[in-house]
Write a protein that holds these residues in place. Structure first.
Motif, PDB file in Angstrom:
ATOM      1  N   HIS A  34       0.816  -1.202   0.000  1.00  0.00           N
ATOM      2  CA  HIS A  34       0.000   0.000   0.000  1.00  0.00           C
ATOM      3  C   HIS A  34       0.856   1.262   0.000  1.00  0.00           C
ATOM      4  CE1 HIS A  34      -3.304  -2.691   0.808  1.00  0.00           C
ATOM      5  NE2 HIS A  34      -2.723  -3.101   1.920  1.00  0.00           N
ATOM      6  N   ASP A  35       0.362   2.275  -0.643  1.00  0.00           N
ATOM      7  CA  ASP A  35       0.957   3.606  -0.670  1.00  0.00           C
ATOM      8  C   ASP A  35       0.991   4.177   0.753  1.00  0.00           C
ATOM      9  OD1 ASP A  35      -0.068   6.689  -0.823  1.00  0.00           O
ATOM     10  OD2 ASP A  35       1.374   6.248  -2.429  1.00  0.00           O
ATOM     11  N   ASP A  36       2.014   4.969   1.059  1.00  0.00           N
ATOM     12  CA  ASP A  36       2.150   5.543   2.402  1.00  0.00           C
ATOM     13  C   ASP A  36       0.955   6.406   2.798  1.00  0.00           C
ATOM     14  OD1 ASP A  36       4.570   4.309   2.865  1.00  0.00           O
ATOM     15  OD2 ASP A  36       5.773   6.047   2.267  1.00  0.00           O
ATOM     16  N   ARG A  37       0.399   7.157   1.851  1.00  0.00           N
ATOM     17  CA  ARG A  37      -0.767   7.989   2.184  1.00  0.00           C
ATOM     18  C   ARG A  37      -1.971   7.132   2.539  1.00  0.00           C
ATOM     19  NH1 ARG A  37       0.412  11.079  -3.192  1.00  0.00           N
ATOM     20  NH2 ARG A  37       0.485   8.868  -3.616  1.00  0.00           N
ATOM     21  N   LEU A  38      -2.171   6.077   1.766  1.00  0.00           N
ATOM     22  CA  LEU A  38      -3.275   5.166   2.059  1.00  0.00           C
ATOM     23  C   LEU A  38      -3.074   4.522   3.430  1.00  0.00           C
ATOM     24  CD1 LEU A  38      -5.814   3.526   1.344  1.00  0.00           C
ATOM     25  CD2 LEU A  38      -4.321   1.916   0.162  1.00  0.00           C
TER      26      LEU A  38
ATOM     27  N   LYS B 299      -1.512   5.728   6.003  1.00  0.00           N
ATOM     28  CA  LYS B 299      -1.768   6.722   7.055  1.00  0.00           C
ATOM     29  C   LYS B 299      -3.261   6.821   7.337  1.00  0.00           C
ATOM     30  CE  LYS B 299      -0.897  11.469   8.422  1.00  0.00           C
ATOM     31  NZ  LYS B 299      -0.224  12.721   8.108  1.00  0.00           N
ATOM     32  N   ILE B 300      -4.048   6.874   6.284  1.00  0.00           N
ATOM     33  CA  ILE B 300      -5.503   6.942   6.438  1.00  0.00           C
ATOM     34  C   ILE B 300      -6.032   5.656   7.059  1.00  0.00           C
ATOM     35  CG2 ILE B 300      -7.680   7.094   5.151  1.00  0.00           C
ATOM     36  CD1 ILE B 300      -6.032   8.868   3.110  1.00  0.00           C
ATOM     37  N   ALA B 301      -5.523   4.518   6.597  1.00  0.00           N
ATOM     38  CA  ALA B 301      -5.968   3.223   7.121  1.00  0.00           C
ATOM     39  C   ALA B 301      -5.622   3.082   8.607  1.00  0.00           C
ATOM     40  CB  ALA B 301      -5.353   2.092   6.310  1.00  0.00           C
ATOM     41  N   HIS B 302      -4.441   3.568   9.006  1.00  0.00           N
ATOM     42  CA  HIS B 302      -4.067   3.518  10.423  1.00  0.00           C
ATOM     43  C   HIS B 302      -5.037   4.324  11.269  1.00  0.00           C
ATOM     44  CE1 HIS B 302      -0.359   1.247  11.013  1.00  0.00           C
ATOM     45  NE2 HIS B 302       0.045   1.671   9.823  1.00  0.00           N
ATOM     46  N   ARG B 303      -5.404   5.498  10.801  1.00  0.00           N
ATOM     47  CA  ARG B 303      -6.359   6.324  11.566  1.00  0.00           C
ATOM     48  C   ARG B 303      -7.712   5.638  11.674  1.00  0.00           C
ATOM     49  NH1 ARG B 303      -4.942  12.064  12.367  1.00  0.00           N
ATOM     50  NH2 ARG B 303      -2.776  12.232  11.730  1.00  0.00           N
ATOM     51  N   ALA B 304      -8.148   5.014  10.581  1.00  0.00           N
ATOM     52  CA  ALA B 304      -9.415   4.277  10.608  1.00  0.00           C
ATOM     53  C   ALA B 304      -9.312   3.094  11.580  1.00  0.00           C
ATOM     54  CB  ALA B 304      -9.773   3.798   9.204  1.00  0.00           C
ATOM     55  N   ARG B 305      -8.161   2.441  11.591  1.00  0.00           N
ATOM     56  CA  ARG B 305      -7.937   1.299  12.490  1.00  0.00           C
ATOM     57  C   ARG B 305      -8.012   1.731  13.944  1.00  0.00           C
ATOM     58  NH1 ARG B 305      -3.231  -0.597  14.858  1.00  0.00           N
ATOM     59  NH2 ARG B 305      -3.161  -2.823  15.307  1.00  0.00           N
ATOM     60  N   PHE B 306      -7.350   2.848  14.289  1.00  0.00           N
ATOM     61  CA  PHE B 306      -7.392   3.332  15.674  1.00  0.00           C
ATOM     62  C   PHE B 306      -8.825   3.648  16.091  1.00  0.00           C
ATOM     63  CE2 PHE B 306      -2.853   4.886  14.903  1.00  0.00           C
ATOM     64  CZ  PHE B 306      -2.295   3.794  15.526  1.00  0.00           C
TER      65      PHE B 306
END
Length: 147
Positions: free
Chosen positions: A47-51, A53-60
């Motif tokens: 995955h792209d780094d920007r994706l 970052k967004i996925a990590h925030r959604a995960r949290f």
């Protein structure tokens, strides 16, 4: 119940969950979240780094909400290498920590066969950290899926 599933890349963490989780349970998996957020045809694991970052925030956000409901349903959380701080949090939440590890030779072969080259370093790091601290119940060798 909160289950935190740890293990190196390509160990079979998702397969372990698939064999146990019910349709009404919650599964929090960064790869699945990133894939759900990505456009059509996106690769499953690179995955792209920007994706990410967004996925990590959604995960949290998903973790914060899901743990509120762990008395009514099971929550399965994949966390490859939880930090000591994360482990302490999971223990405060009375999580059952499961380590899925079919063995380093099997994992390294799966990584070579299925994942991008950078995952070799992640798997190597996982095994180095694992040698320093036990993380809970280990499932041992298992067949997880057809590779």
């Amino acid at each position: 119940m909160l289950y935190v599933i740890t293990g190196p890349p390509a160990a079979g963490k998702s397969s372990w969950i698939e064999a146990r989780a019910r349709p009404t349970d919650i599964v929090i998996d960064l790869d699945r979240i990133a894939l759900a957020l990505a456009g059509p045809g996106a690769p499953q694991w690179l995955h792209d780094d920007r994706l990410l970052k967004i996925a990590h925030r959604a995960r949290f956000a998903a973790i914060d909400e899901a743990v509120k409901h762990r008395d009514q349903l099971d929550v399965y959380l994949i966390h490859t290498m939880p930090s000591p701080k994360a482990l302490a949090k999971y223990k405060r939440l009375n999580a059952k920590i499961i380590t899925v590890d079919p063995g380093q030779a099997i994992v390294m072969q799966r990584v070579r066969d299925m994942r991008h080259a950078g995952m070799t370093a992640v798997a190597t790091r996982w095994y180095r950290l694992q040698a320093k601290r036990p993380q809970g119940q280990t499932t041992g060798r298992q067949t997880s899926r057809d590779w």
